[in-house]
Motif scaffolding. Sequence first.
Motif, mmCIF file in Angstrom:
data_model
loop_
_atom_site.group_PDB
_atom_site.id
_atom_site.type_symbol
_atom_site.label_atom_id
_atom_site.label_comp_id
_atom_site.label_asym_id
_atom_site.label_seq_id
_atom_site.Cartn_x
_atom_site.Cartn_y
_atom_site.Cartn_z
ATOM 1 N N MET A 1 101.110 59.751 44.155
ATOM 2 C CA MET A 1 102.403 59.349 45.147
ATOM 3 C C MET A 1 103.206 58.748 44.071
ATOM 4 O O MET A 1 101.928 57.840 43.217
ATOM 5 C CB MET A 1 101.557 58.621 45.652
ATOM 6 C CG MET A 1 102.804 58.195 46.620
ATOM 7 S SD MET A 1 102.509 57.050 47.918
ATOM 8 C CE MET A 1 101.949 58.135 48.759
ATOM 9 N N PRO A 2 104.591 58.413 43.319
ATOM 10 C CA PRO A 2 104.935 57.601 42.777
ATOM 11 C C PRO A 2 104.608 56.404 42.696
ATOM 12 O O PRO A 2 105.428 56.391 43.796
ATOM 13 C CB PRO A 2 106.012 58.586 42.338
ATOM 14 C CG PRO A 2 106.070 59.415 43.482
ATOM 15 C CD PRO A 2 104.844 59.472 44.430
ATOM 16 N N LEU A 3 105.181 55.258 41.766
ATOM 17 C CA LEU A 3 104.590 53.945 42.400
ATOM 18 C C LEU A 3 106.300 53.600 42.598
ATOM 19 O O LEU A 3 106.838 52.299 43.389
ATOM 20 C CB LEU A 3 104.103 53.196 41.202
ATOM 21 C CG LEU A 3 102.640 52.988 40.848
ATOM 22 C CD1 LEU A 3 102.678 52.403 40.071
ATOM 23 C CD2 LEU A 3 102.422 53.156 42.037
ATOM 24 N N LYS A 4 107.115 54.072 41.585
ATOM 25 C CA LYS A 4 108.819 53.678 41.714
ATOM 26 C C LYS A 4 109.523 54.959 42.735
ATOM 27 O O LYS A 4 108.842 55.655 42.964
ATOM 28 C CB LYS A 4 109.331 54.080 40.806
ATOM 29 C CG LYS A 4 108.840 52.912 39.876
ATOM 30 C CD LYS A 4 109.418 53.125 38.761
ATOM 31 C CE LYS A 4 109.341 52.297 37.501
ATOM 32 N NZ LYS A 4 109.629 51.946 36.154
ATOM 33 N N TYR B 1 112.717 49.595 44.569
ATOM 34 C CA TYR B 1 111.204 48.816 44.149
ATOM 35 C C TYR B 1 110.493 49.951 43.142
ATOM 36 O O TYR B 1 110.346 51.563 43.232
ATOM 37 C CB TYR B 1 110.647 48.831 45.478
ATOM 38 C CG TYR B 1 110.043 50.836 46.337
ATOM 39 C CD1 TYR B 1 109.169 51.085 46.267
ATOM 40 C CD2 TYR B 1 111.309 50.707 46.815
ATOM 41 C CE1 TYR B 1 108.876 52.398 46.748
ATOM 42 C CE2 TYR B 1 110.971 52.639 47.694
ATOM 43 C CZ TYR B 1 109.972 53.129 47.668
ATOM 44 O OH TYR B 1 109.609 54.361 47.900
ATOM 45 N N GLU B 2 109.900 49.146 42.834
ATOM 46 C CA GLU B 2 107.880 49.622 42.240
ATOM 47 C C GLU B 2 106.773 49.008 43.262
ATOM 48 O O GLU B 2 106.664 47.434 43.473
ATOM 49 C CB GLU B 2 108.073 49.268 40.863
ATOM 50 C CG GLU B 2 107.320 49.768 40.145
ATOM 51 C CD GLU B 2 106.455 49.161 39.146
ATOM 52 O OE1 GLU B 2 106.044 49.272 37.785
ATOM 53 O OE2 GLU B 2 107.899 48.792 38.131
ATOM 54 N N VAL C 1 100.542 51.055 48.934
ATOM 55 C CA VAL C 1 101.134 50.817 49.580
ATOM 56 C C VAL C 1 102.483 51.686 49.922
ATOM 57 O O VAL C 1 102.559 52.415 48.744
ATOM 58 C CB VAL C 1 101.871 49.667 48.122
ATOM 59 C CG1 VAL C 1 103.655 48.780 48.911
ATOM 60 C CG2 VAL C 1 101.026 48.734 48.524
ATOM 61 N N GLU C 2 102.942 51.911 51.008
ATOM 62 C CA GLU C 2 103.689 52.546 51.258
ATOM 63 C C GLU C 2 105.168 51.864 50.891
ATOM 64 O O GLU C 2 105.189 50.838 50.869
ATOM 65 C CB GLU C 2 103.661 51.754 53.442
ATOM 66 C CG GLU C 2 102.158 52.447 54.155
ATOM 67 C CD GLU C 2 102.372 54.549 54.100
ATOM 68 O OE1 GLU C 2 103.516 54.907 53.633
ATOM 69 O OE2 GLU C 2 101.532 54.708 53.802
ATOM 70 N N PRO C 3 105.935 53.403 51.561
ATOM 71 C CA PRO C 3 107.576 52.849 50.683
ATOM 72 C C PRO C 3 107.797 51.633 51.513
ATOM 73 O O PRO C 3 107.403 51.606 53.082
ATOM 74 C CB PRO C 3 108.013 54.170 50.567
ATOM 75 C CG PRO C 3 106.773 55.204 50.674
ATOM 76 C CD PRO C 3 105.786 54.699 50.822
#
Length: 152
Positions: free
Chosen positions: A1-4, A121-122, A128-130
């Motif tokens: 899952m991407p962080l950004k 966001y990052e 962490v969920e979006p």
Amino acid sequence: MPLKGKLSTEIGVHATAAKWFSLFASQLDHIQNLAERIHGAKLHQGDDWHSNDSVKHWTYTIDEKVTTCQESIESVDEVHKIIIYNLFGGDIENEFKVFKLIFQAVDKDEGGAAIKWSVEYEKINEDVEPPYGYMGLCNRCVKDIDAYLVKA
């Protein structure tokens, strides 16, 4: 899952883009009195609510949880009616390294306007969920504020 990531929403409103932009560009301190889920805002640092070096402290409800953060203005584009806010500290820093809230007001040809909100966001990690709750908060606040601006 991407962080950004980036989330966006657009809501049609009855008030003009000029009224919306004026509120967010020069009367930001009034938002706490207009939006049900914004519980308080105070100037944390600086002398002016609308200068780039001022920091505000906000308290609001996201997903039924009272949340806090600090906010500063990154930039204001009066021609395109865009304001970019940096959110940090408080509950934001527990989940995000970067959190930008972007406001834009655009007039519609048929009258009224469209309010566009984006969150760039990052996350601090993959667990962490979006920030979907922020899109819900923005949508709810727009409905509350539009009712006021139509009467103003």
